[in-house]
Design a protein around this motif. Structure first.
Motif, PDB file in Angstrom:
ATOM      1  N   ARG A  65      40.419 -32.662 -22.248  1.00  0.00           N
ATOM      2  CA  ARG A  65      39.283 -32.049 -21.556  1.00  0.00           C
ATOM      3  C   ARG A  65      38.766 -30.975 -22.484  1.00  0.00           C
ATOM      4  NH1 ARG A  65      41.371 -27.361 -18.271  1.00  0.00           N
ATOM      5  NH2 ARG A  65      43.626 -27.425 -18.514  1.00  0.00           N
ATOM      6  N   HIS A  66      37.822 -30.182 -22.042  1.00  0.00           N
ATOM      7  CA  HIS A  66      37.196 -29.216 -22.935  1.00  0.00           C
ATOM      8  C   HIS A  66      37.087 -27.829 -22.305  1.00  0.00           C
ATOM      9  CE1 HIS A  66      35.843 -32.217 -25.885  1.00  0.00           C
ATOM     10  NE2 HIS A  66      35.672 -33.014 -24.841  1.00  0.00           N
ATOM     11  N   HIS A  67      36.948 -26.837 -23.164  1.00  0.00           N
ATOM     12  CA  HIS A  67      36.627 -25.485 -22.712  1.00  0.00           C
ATOM     13  C   HIS A  67      35.137 -25.382 -22.395  1.00  0.00           C
ATOM     14  CE1 HIS A  67      40.511 -23.678 -23.627  1.00  0.00           C
ATOM     15  NE2 HIS A  67      40.497 -24.292 -24.793  1.00  0.00           N
ATOM     16  N   LEU A  68      34.289 -25.983 -23.245  1.00  0.00           N
ATOM     17  CA  LEU A  68      32.841 -25.822 -23.115  1.00  0.00           C
ATOM     18  C   LEU A  68      32.060 -27.128 -22.964  1.00  0.00           C
ATOM     19  CD1 LEU A  68      32.231 -23.143 -25.918  1.00  0.00           C
ATOM     20  CD2 LEU A  68      32.338 -22.757 -23.441  1.00  0.00           C
ATOM     21  N   THR A  69      32.519 -28.193 -23.582  1.00  0.00           N
ATOM     22  CA  THR A  69      31.720 -29.410 -23.700  1.00  0.00           C
ATOM     23  C   THR A  69      31.662 -30.212 -22.410  1.00  0.00           C
ATOM     24  OG1 THR A  69      32.237 -29.564 -26.046  1.00  0.00           O
ATOM     25  CG2 THR A  69      31.447 -31.570 -24.978  1.00  0.00           C
ATOM     26  N   ARG A  70      30.448 -30.567 -22.039  1.00  0.00           N
ATOM     27  CA  ARG A  70      30.199 -31.548 -20.977  1.00  0.00           C
ATOM     28  C   ARG A  70      29.749 -32.818 -21.677  1.00  0.00           C
ATOM     29  NH1 ARG A  70      26.025 -28.860 -17.073  1.00  0.00           N
ATOM     30  NH2 ARG A  70      26.730 -30.435 -15.608  1.00  0.00           N
ATOM     31  N   GLN A  71      30.000 -33.975 -21.049  1.00  0.00           N
ATOM     32  CA  GLN A  71      29.675 -35.239 -21.690  1.00  0.00           C
ATOM     33  C   GLN A  71      29.031 -36.204 -20.706  1.00  0.00           C
ATOM     34  OE1 GLN A  71      33.630 -36.279 -23.139  1.00  0.00           O
ATOM     35  NE2 GLN A  71      33.100 -35.526 -25.168  1.00  0.00           N
ATOM     36  N   ALA A  72      28.286 -37.144 -21.274  1.00  0.00           N
ATOM     37  CA  ALA A  72      27.706 -38.252 -20.517  1.00  0.00           C
ATOM     38  C   ALA A  72      28.087 -39.533 -21.254  1.00  0.00           C
ATOM     39  CB  ALA A  72      26.191 -38.109 -20.425  1.00  0.00           C
ATOM     40  N   PHE A  88      30.778 -30.597 -32.387  1.00  0.00           N
ATOM     41  CA  PHE A  88      32.221 -30.753 -32.499  1.00  0.00           C
ATOM     42  C   PHE A  88      32.871 -29.442 -32.921  1.00  0.00           C
ATOM     43  CE2 PHE A  88      36.010 -31.568 -35.053  1.00  0.00           C
ATOM     44  CZ  PHE A  88      36.791 -32.175 -34.090  1.00  0.00           C
ATOM     45  N   ASP A  89      33.924 -29.076 -32.188  1.00  0.00           N
ATOM     46  CA  ASP A  89      34.718 -27.891 -32.502  1.00  0.00           C
ATOM     47  C   ASP A  89      36.144 -28.176 -32.051  1.00  0.00           C
ATOM     48  OD1 ASP A  89      36.012 -25.459 -32.700  1.00  0.00           O
ATOM     49  OD2 ASP A  89      34.552 -24.354 -31.497  1.00  0.00           O
ATOM     50  N   PRO A  90      37.087 -28.314 -32.970  1.00  0.00           N
ATOM     51  CA  PRO A  90      38.466 -28.646 -32.588  1.00  0.00           C
ATOM     52  C   PRO A  90      39.071 -27.677 -31.576  1.00  0.00           C
ATOM     53  CG  PRO A  90      38.214 -28.681 -34.987  1.00  0.00           C
ATOM     54  CD  PRO A  90      36.935 -28.156 -34.414  1.00  0.00           C
ATOM     55  N   SER A  91      38.654 -26.416 -31.579  1.00  0.00           N
ATOM     56  CA  SER A  91      39.222 -25.439 -30.649  1.00  0.00           C
ATOM     57  C   SER A  91      38.709 -25.611 -29.218  1.00  0.00           C
ATOM     58  CB  SER A  91      38.949 -24.015 -31.134  1.00  0.00           C
ATOM     59  OG  SER A  91      37.561 -23.727 -31.070  1.00  0.00           O
ATOM     60  N   ASP A  92      37.731 -26.486 -29.022  1.00  0.00           N
ATOM     61  CA  ASP A  92      37.190 -26.755 -27.681  1.00  0.00           C
ATOM     62  C   ASP A  92      38.062 -27.741 -26.905  1.00  0.00           C
ATOM     63  OD1 ASP A  92      35.221 -26.618 -25.584  1.00  0.00           O
ATOM     64  OD2 ASP A  92      34.392 -28.510 -26.303  1.00  0.00           O
ATOM     65  N   TYR A  93      38.972 -28.425 -27.566  1.00  0.00           N
ATOM     66  CA  TYR A  93      39.757 -29.493 -26.938  1.00  0.00           C
ATOM     67  C   TYR A  93      41.034 -28.952 -26.295  1.00  0.00           C
ATOM     68  CZ  TYR A  93      36.776 -32.954 -29.132  1.00  0.00           C
ATOM     69  OH  TYR A  93      35.701 -33.729 -29.492  1.00  0.00           O
ATOM     70  N   ILE A  94      41.330 -29.446 -25.090  1.00  0.00           N
ATOM     71  CA  ILE A  94      42.574 -29.155 -24.379  1.00  0.00           C
ATOM     72  C   ILE A  94      43.256 -30.502 -24.172  1.00  0.00           C
ATOM     73  CG2 ILE A  94      43.631 -28.226 -22.291  1.00  0.00           C
ATOM     74  CD1 ILE A  94      40.959 -26.611 -21.920  1.00  0.00           C
ATOM     75  N   TYR A  95      44.366 -30.733 -24.865  1.00  0.00           N
ATOM     76  CA  TYR A  95      45.014 -32.043 -24.848  1.00  0.00           C
ATOM     77  C   TYR A  95      46.036 -32.216 -23.730  1.00  0.00           C
ATOM     78  CZ  TYR A  95      42.702 -32.889 -29.263  1.00  0.00           C
ATOM     79  OH  TYR A  95      41.755 -33.065 -30.228  1.00  0.00           O
ATOM     80  N   GLU A  96      46.572 -31.141 -23.205  1.00  0.00           N
ATOM     81  CA  GLU A  96      47.595 -31.250 -22.169  1.00  0.00           C
ATOM     82  C   GLU A  96      46.961 -31.693 -20.852  1.00  0.00           C
ATOM     83  OE1 GLU A  96      47.069 -28.206 -23.802  1.00  0.00           O
ATOM     84  OE2 GLU A  96      48.485 -28.765 -25.366  1.00  0.00           O
ATOM     85  N   PRO A  97      47.516 -32.774 -20.248  1.00  0.00           N
ATOM     86  CA  PRO A  97      47.004 -33.168 -18.926  1.00  0.00           C
ATOM     87  C   PRO A  97      47.421 -32.132 -17.875  1.00  0.00           C
ATOM     88  CG  PRO A  97      48.822 -34.582 -19.597  1.00  0.00           C
ATOM     89  CD  PRO A  97      48.543 -33.651 -20.738  1.00  0.00           C
ATOM     90  N   TYR A  98      46.774 -32.186 -16.739  1.00  0.00           N
ATOM     91  CA  TYR A  98      47.136 -31.313 -15.636  1.00  0.00           C
ATOM     92  C   TYR A  98      48.534 -31.639 -15.142  1.00  0.00           C
ATOM     93  CZ  TYR A  98      42.240 -29.864 -15.262  1.00  0.00           C
ATOM     94  OH  TYR A  98      40.996 -29.355 -15.512  1.00  0.00           O
ATOM     95  N   SER A  99      49.259 -30.630 -14.695  1.00  0.00           N
ATOM     96  CA  SER A  99      50.586 -30.848 -14.091  1.00  0.00           C
ATOM     97  C   SER A  99      50.406 -31.452 -12.709  1.00  0.00           C
ATOM     98  CB  SER A  99      51.335 -29.523 -13.952  1.00  0.00           C
ATOM     99  OG  SER A  99      51.493 -28.917 -15.212  1.00  0.00           O
ATOM    100  N   LYS A 100      51.318 -32.335 -12.378  1.00  0.00           N
ATOM    101  CA  LYS A 100      51.217 -32.975 -11.065  1.00  0.00           C
ATOM    102  C   LYS A 100      52.151 -32.318 -10.077  1.00  0.00           C
ATOM    103  CE  LYS A 100      49.558 -37.277 -12.797  1.00  0.00           C
ATOM    104  NZ  LYS A 100      49.368 -38.620 -12.567  1.00  0.00           N
TER     105      LYS A 100
END
Length: 122
Positions: free
Chosen positions: A46-53, A110-122
């Motif tokens: 997911r992202h800190h800032l980026t929205r996508q379509a 593109f900014d590598p620091s915008d990416y959050i790779y960890e999924p949400y905890s269930k």
């Protein structure tokens, strides 16, 4: 939460024309497309800032989405169907057909620091 919108399409005896105009809820700064995918899973972030379509302009794929509360799988198989992914939407793309081309419009460069790779905890 992610949601699908229908893109305006004009059809006549010459074929189809789909328009992306005034329907994407952000200014587009980057466009990329994914194709030639084998059995691999793409995304996983997911992202800190980026929205996508996301638009499957050819073929089909599945997109799993989780916003931390809700989980949903979207099937993209029509070039007039657009999936809007919010910053909080952790997503994975998979089940690509051999002919699939998934085009993605992004609100940020593109900014590598915008990416959050960890999924949400269930």
């Amino acid at each position: 939460m992610a949601h699908q919108i229908d893109l305006k399409t004009f059809t006549d005896d010459r074929g189809n024309l789909t328009v992306i105009e005034k329907v994407i809820p952000f200014d587009v700064k980057r466009i990329f497309y994914i194709y030639g995918v084998n059995e691999a899973v793409r995304g996983g972030h997911r992202h800190h800032l980026t929205r996508q379509a996301a638009i499957s302009i050819r073929g089909k794929c599945s997109i799993y989405n989780c916003d931390g509360v809700n989980e949903q799988v979207f099937e993209l198989d029509q070039p007039h169907s657009c999936l809007i992914l919010e910053t909080s939407d952790w997503h994975q793309m998979y089940n690509f057909s051999a002919d699939a081309i998934l085009m993605v419009l992004a609100s940020e460069y593109f900014d590598p620091s915008d990416y959050i790779y960890e999924p949400y905890s269930k």
